[in-house]
Scaffold this motif. Sequence first.
Motif, PDB file in Angstrom:
ATOM      1  N   ALA A 181      34.111  41.642  52.852  1.00 39.01           N
ATOM      2  CA  ALA A 181      34.594  41.047  51.599  1.00 39.01           C
ATOM      3  C   ALA A 181      33.429  40.544  50.763  1.00 39.01           C
ATOM      4  CB  ALA A 181      35.570  39.906  51.908  1.00 39.01           C
ATOM      5  N   GLY A 182      32.418  39.982  51.430  1.00 35.86           N
ATOM      6  CA  GLY A 182      31.247  39.487  50.720  1.00 35.86           C
ATOM      7  C   GLY A 182      30.516  40.584  49.971  1.00 35.86           C
ATOM      8  N   ARG A 183      30.493  41.782  50.561  1.00 36.83           N
ATOM      9  CA  ARG A 183      29.802  42.893  49.901  1.00 36.83           C
ATOM     10  C   ARG A 183      30.573  43.411  48.684  1.00 36.83           C
ATOM     11  NH1 ARG A 183      28.490  44.006  55.409  1.00 36.83           N
ATOM     12  NH2 ARG A 183      30.282  45.371  55.691  1.00 36.83           N
ATOM     13  N   MET A 184      31.833  42.980  48.535  1.00 34.46           N
ATOM     14  CA  MET A 184      32.649  43.432  47.408  1.00 34.46           C
ATOM     15  C   MET A 184      32.625  42.449  46.245  1.00 34.46           C
ATOM     16  SD  MET A 184      35.988  45.060  49.329  1.00 34.46           S
ATOM     17  CE  MET A 184      36.526  45.930  47.855  1.00 34.46           C
ATOM     18  N   ARG A 185      31.927  41.327  46.396  1.00 32.06           N
ATOM     19  CA  ARG A 185      31.960  40.324  45.339  1.00 32.06           C
ATOM     20  C   ARG A 185      31.353  40.863  44.048  1.00 32.06           C
ATOM     21  NH1 ARG A 185      27.848  38.025  48.719  1.00 32.06           N
ATOM     22  NH2 ARG A 185      29.403  36.736  49.726  1.00 32.06           N
ATOM     23  N   ALA A 186      31.936  40.434  42.923  1.00 30.16           N
ATOM     24  CA  ALA A 186      31.519  40.928  41.606  1.00 30.16           C
ATOM     25  C   ALA A 186      30.228  40.264  41.129  1.00 30.16           C
ATOM     26  CB  ALA A 186      32.633  40.701  40.590  1.00 30.16           C
ATOM     27  N   GLN A 187      29.961  39.044  41.609  1.00 33.19           N
ATOM     28  CA  GLN A 187      28.746  38.344  41.209  1.00 33.19           C
ATOM     29  C   GLN A 187      28.065  37.779  42.446  1.00 33.19           C
ATOM     30  OE1 GLN A 187      29.854  35.106  38.622  1.00 33.19           O
ATOM     31  NE2 GLN A 187      30.678  33.854  40.262  1.00 33.19           N
ATOM     32  N   GLU A 214      38.084  28.099  42.917  1.00 33.90           N
ATOM     33  CA  GLU A 214      37.872  29.408  42.306  1.00 33.90           C
ATOM     34  C   GLU A 214      36.948  30.266  43.168  1.00 33.90           C
ATOM     35  OE1 GLU A 214      36.516  29.006  38.313  1.00 33.90           O
ATOM     36  OE2 GLU A 214      38.312  27.921  37.648  1.00 33.90           O
ATOM     37  N   HIS A 215      35.904  29.646  43.702  1.00 39.06           N
ATOM     38  CA  HIS A 215      34.977  30.361  44.581  1.00 39.06           C
ATOM     39  C   HIS A 215      35.707  30.940  45.786  1.00 39.06           C
ATOM     40  CE1 HIS A 215      31.966  31.204  47.560  1.00 39.06           C
ATOM     41  NE2 HIS A 215      32.157  30.079  48.206  1.00 39.06           N
ATOM     42  N   LEU A 216      36.469  30.104  46.487  1.00 40.72           N
ATOM     43  CA  LEU A 216      37.162  30.579  47.683  1.00 40.72           C
ATOM     44  C   LEU A 216      38.350  31.460  47.326  1.00 40.72           C
ATOM     45  CD1 LEU A 216      36.808  27.327  49.797  1.00 40.72           C
ATOM     46  CD2 LEU A 216      35.629  29.514  50.140  1.00 40.72           C
ATOM     47  N   GLY A 217      38.908  31.274  46.133  1.00 47.59           N
ATOM     48  CA  GLY A 217      39.954  32.181  45.671  1.00 47.59           C
ATOM     49  C   GLY A 217      39.417  33.589  45.488  1.00 47.59           C
ATOM     50  N   ARG A 218      38.173  33.697  45.007  1.00 39.66           N
ATOM     51  CA  ARG A 218      37.565  35.016  44.871  1.00 39.66           C
ATOM     52  C   ARG A 218      37.317  35.657  46.237  1.00 39.66           C
ATOM     53  NH1 ARG A 218      35.388  32.802  39.927  1.00 39.66           N
ATOM     54  NH2 ARG A 218      33.739  31.630  40.982  1.00 39.66           N
ATOM     55  N   VAL A 219      36.984  34.830  47.225  1.00 44.19           N
ATOM     56  CA  VAL A 219      36.831  35.362  48.588  1.00 44.19           C
ATOM     57  C   VAL A 219      38.157  35.945  49.062  1.00 44.19           C
ATOM     58  CG1 VAL A 219      36.273  34.823  50.978  1.00 44.19           C
ATOM     59  CG2 VAL A 219      34.969  33.740  49.140  1.00 44.19           C
ATOM     60  N   ILE A 220      39.254  35.242  48.798  1.00 41.45           N
ATOM     61  CA  ILE A 220      40.582  35.733  49.186  1.00 41.45           C
ATOM     62  C   ILE A 220      40.889  37.057  48.488  1.00 41.45           C
ATOM     63  CG2 ILE A 220      43.064  35.271  49.000  1.00 41.45           C
ATOM     64  CD1 ILE A 220      42.397  32.291  49.455  1.00 41.45           C
ATOM     65  N   GLU A 221      40.585  37.145  47.194  1.00 40.47           N
ATOM     66  CA  GLU A 221      40.817  38.394  46.458  1.00 40.47           C
ATOM     67  C   GLU A 221      40.019  39.539  47.067  1.00 40.47           C
ATOM     68  OE1 GLU A 221      42.912  39.213  44.004  1.00 40.47           O
ATOM     69  OE2 GLU A 221      43.793  37.223  44.265  1.00 40.47           O
ATOM     70  N   ASN A 222      38.782  39.263  47.463  1.00 38.71           N
ATOM     71  CA  ASN A 222      37.962  40.305  48.083  1.00 38.71           C
ATOM     72  C   ASN A 222      38.511  40.718  49.442  1.00 38.71           C
ATOM     73  OD1 ASN A 222      36.213  40.327  45.904  1.00 38.71           O
ATOM     74  ND2 ASN A 222      34.783  38.883  46.821  1.00 38.71           N
TER      75      ASN A 222
END
Length: 252
Positions: A181-187, A214-222
Amino acid sequence: MTEPAADSRKLRQQIANLIAASIRDGRWATGERLPSERDLADDHRVSRPTIREAMIILEARGLVQARHGAGVYVTDAPRPEVSAPQLEVSAFELVEARRLVEGDACALAAAVMTDAQLDELTVILHDMAEEHDFGALADLADRRFHVAIAKASRNGVLVAMVENLWDLRYQPTRRDLLERAGRMRAQPLVNDHQEILDALKARDPTAARGAMREHLGRVIENLMAVAEADALQDARARIQARRSEVARRADV
């Protein structure tokens, strides 16, 4: 120097325990640098990745601290060792719980943290930016950042909760999913943490809670994106298997 996958978790725990025992026996003093990763791997007859995982375990226990560009050092404030229960939770459940707990811990920290604690977070963020990948040292800096925020809240229960949630991360299956998931982050990871730090510096609890969530929400999305990709891959494999079977039957 091969290690069966089934035994890898047990092995890195054993190596971490051996190094911890050496520290407690005085082989390395407080503030002293541990031998290099290569030397430790040779001493214990294991692979370098196993040593990296052992260092993560030891930092989680509070026995060592990784310093960017300088190696791993013995700390002077080891935490008591408490065996956390091996909970069967998914990576999604883990990050969801972190989003709830760490969001409020961040809000509380924004209201009460000191300038010195803000300076500490700035140093950790610099370490994270220097590593800027998802290797062992970057992972340690990430953990240090989040635990430092919990400590700045001055609530021991929140600190224990955050540390225990991070400990759950190191189960191999969850760790693999989170790394993917970390490798899929947009930023870059450091950008999210900079937003959190900016809100803390502004002493704004609402903004701090929002930035952390928001940070951890993006982790969930990934994580959801990884799950979707895995599901598509499985579906393609099943369809291909079915096609092969149909082709074989057609030749009868």
